[in-house]
Design an enzyme around this catalytic site. Structure first.
Site, PDB file in Angstrom:
ATOM      1  N   GLU A   7     -35.681  28.304 -29.097  1.00  0.00           N
ATOM      2  CA  GLU A   7     -34.870  28.718 -27.956  1.00  0.00           C
ATOM      3  C   GLU A   7     -34.211  27.464 -27.397  1.00  0.00           C
ATOM      4  O   GLU A   7     -34.886  26.612 -26.821  1.00  0.00           O
ATOM      5  CB  GLU A   7     -35.741  29.380 -26.887  1.00  0.00           C
ATOM      6  CG  GLU A   7     -34.989  29.697 -25.597  1.00  0.00           C
ATOM      7  CD  GLU A   7     -35.914  30.016 -24.436  1.00  0.00           C
ATOM      8  OE1 GLU A   7     -35.533  29.720 -23.287  1.00  0.00           O
ATOM      9  OE2 GLU A   7     -37.023  30.542 -24.670  1.00  0.00           O
ATOM     10  N   ARG A  43     -29.038  23.986 -20.751  1.00  0.00           N
ATOM     11  CA  ARG A  43     -29.178  23.076 -19.610  1.00  0.00           C
ATOM     12  C   ARG A  43     -28.427  21.768 -19.819  1.00  0.00           C
ATOM     13  O   ARG A  43     -28.405  20.916 -18.928  1.00  0.00           O
ATOM     14  CB  ARG A  43     -30.661  22.752 -19.368  1.00  0.00           C
ATOM     15  CG  ARG A  43     -31.526  23.960 -19.091  1.00  0.00           C
ATOM     16  CD  ARG A  43     -32.971  23.534 -18.871  1.00  0.00           C
ATOM     17  NE  ARG A  43     -33.880  24.659 -18.889  1.00  0.00           N
ATOM     18  CZ  ARG A  43     -35.204  24.553 -18.824  1.00  0.00           C
ATOM     19  NH1 ARG A  43     -35.755  23.352 -18.755  1.00  0.00           N
ATOM     20  NH2 ARG A  43     -35.963  25.630 -18.854  1.00  0.00           N
ATOM     21  N   THR A  81     -32.014  29.921 -20.849  1.00  0.00           N
ATOM     22  CA  THR A  81     -31.382  29.647 -19.564  1.00  0.00           C
ATOM     23  C   THR A  81     -29.975  30.251 -19.506  1.00  0.00           C
ATOM     24  O   THR A  81     -29.031  29.622 -19.052  1.00  0.00           O
ATOM     25  CB  THR A  81     -31.332  28.127 -19.262  1.00  0.00           C
ATOM     26  OG1 THR A  81     -32.531  27.504 -19.708  1.00  0.00           O
ATOM     27  CG2 THR A  81     -31.206  27.888 -17.766  1.00  0.00           C
ATOM     28  N   LYS A 125     -39.364  38.296 -20.305  1.00  0.00           N
ATOM     29  CA  LYS A 125     -39.949  36.969 -20.169  1.00  0.00           C
ATOM     30  C   LYS A 125     -40.721  36.933 -18.841  1.00  0.00           C
ATOM     31  O   LYS A 125     -40.205  37.373 -17.815  1.00  0.00           O
ATOM     32  CB  LYS A 125     -38.819  35.933 -20.163  1.00  0.00           C
ATOM     33  CG  LYS A 125     -39.224  34.519 -19.776  1.00  0.00           C
ATOM     34  CD  LYS A 125     -37.991  33.627 -19.784  1.00  0.00           C
ATOM     35  CE  LYS A 125     -38.319  32.216 -19.335  1.00  0.00           C
ATOM     36  NZ  LYS A 125     -37.161  31.309 -19.466  1.00  0.00           N
TER      37      LYS A 125
END
Length: 203
Positions: free
Chosen positions: A37, A41, A64, A124
């Site tokens: 993953e 960012r 994210t 999640k």
């Protein structure tokens, strides 16, 4: 969420230098952990996803994901799943349009219920450790028996087994095996330890 079958541990990768992406992907595959993953960012995250997606032995996703536009960019780069820190109807709906499996973040029963209403079967659990850890996941699973959880946030080799022991846990996400500044030799060493954690949990 069938895409995670056979992948009980998902490395959460933060890449400051996208030129490392190809070698990191090879290290993950070579170490028997062929999934990543890549979090959005850093400025080069989409380029890193595109590079890693060219490795056909690697299942790469975007983490994210905060906006529908990011979901689209990730899918176009070759991401095969998306992970969000929270629950955004707009992101979930865009992922649905793209055919991109999505794991939105939840931390409460209200958010799990909202995810169910959007037709999701897996979420999640984030941030896992500060939101109650494995006992909190177990408590939510007792109410939402048809929901699967992917805890992420504060998970380490020391506590991973607590989560993997729960039947409701589809997989866990962690960054302990892919430290941001570690060299590939160190990462390969840490990847080897992941298999011990998985085996000890009976997964």
């Amino acid at each position: 969420m069938k895409i995670f079958e056979g992948h009980p541990v998902v490395p959460v990768v933060v890449l400051d230098d996208e030129s490392r992406a190809a070698d990191l992907g090879k290290a993950l595959v070579g170490g028997g952990l062929p999934i990543a993953e890549v979090t959005l960012r850093t400025p080069g995250a989409i380029a890193a996803i595109a590079t890693m997606a060219r490795n056909r032995d690697l299942l790469v996703g975007a983490g994210t994901v905060l906006t529908p536009e990011q979901a689209t960019a990730a899918a176009e780069a070759g991401a095969r799943f998306a992970v969000c820190p929270g629950l955004s109807r707009a992101v979930v709906e865009r992922c649905g349009m793209l055919g991109l499996p999505v794991l939105p973040g939840v931390a409460t029963a209200t958010e799990v219920l909202a995810a169910r209403e959007l037709g999701l079967e897996a979420v999640k659990f984030f941030p896992a450790e500060t939101s109650g850890g494995a006992p909190a996941v177990a408590a939510l699973a007792a109410v939402f028996g048809d929901m699967r959880f992917v805890p992420t946030g504060g998970i380490t080799a020391a506590n991973a087994g607590d989560y993997l022991a729960l039947p409701s846990v589809l997989a866990i996400g962690g960054s302990w095996m892919v430290p941001r500044s570690a060299d590939l030799d160190r990462i390969q060493e840490l990847i080897g330890g992941v298999h011990d954690v998985v085996a000890a949990a009976g997964r």
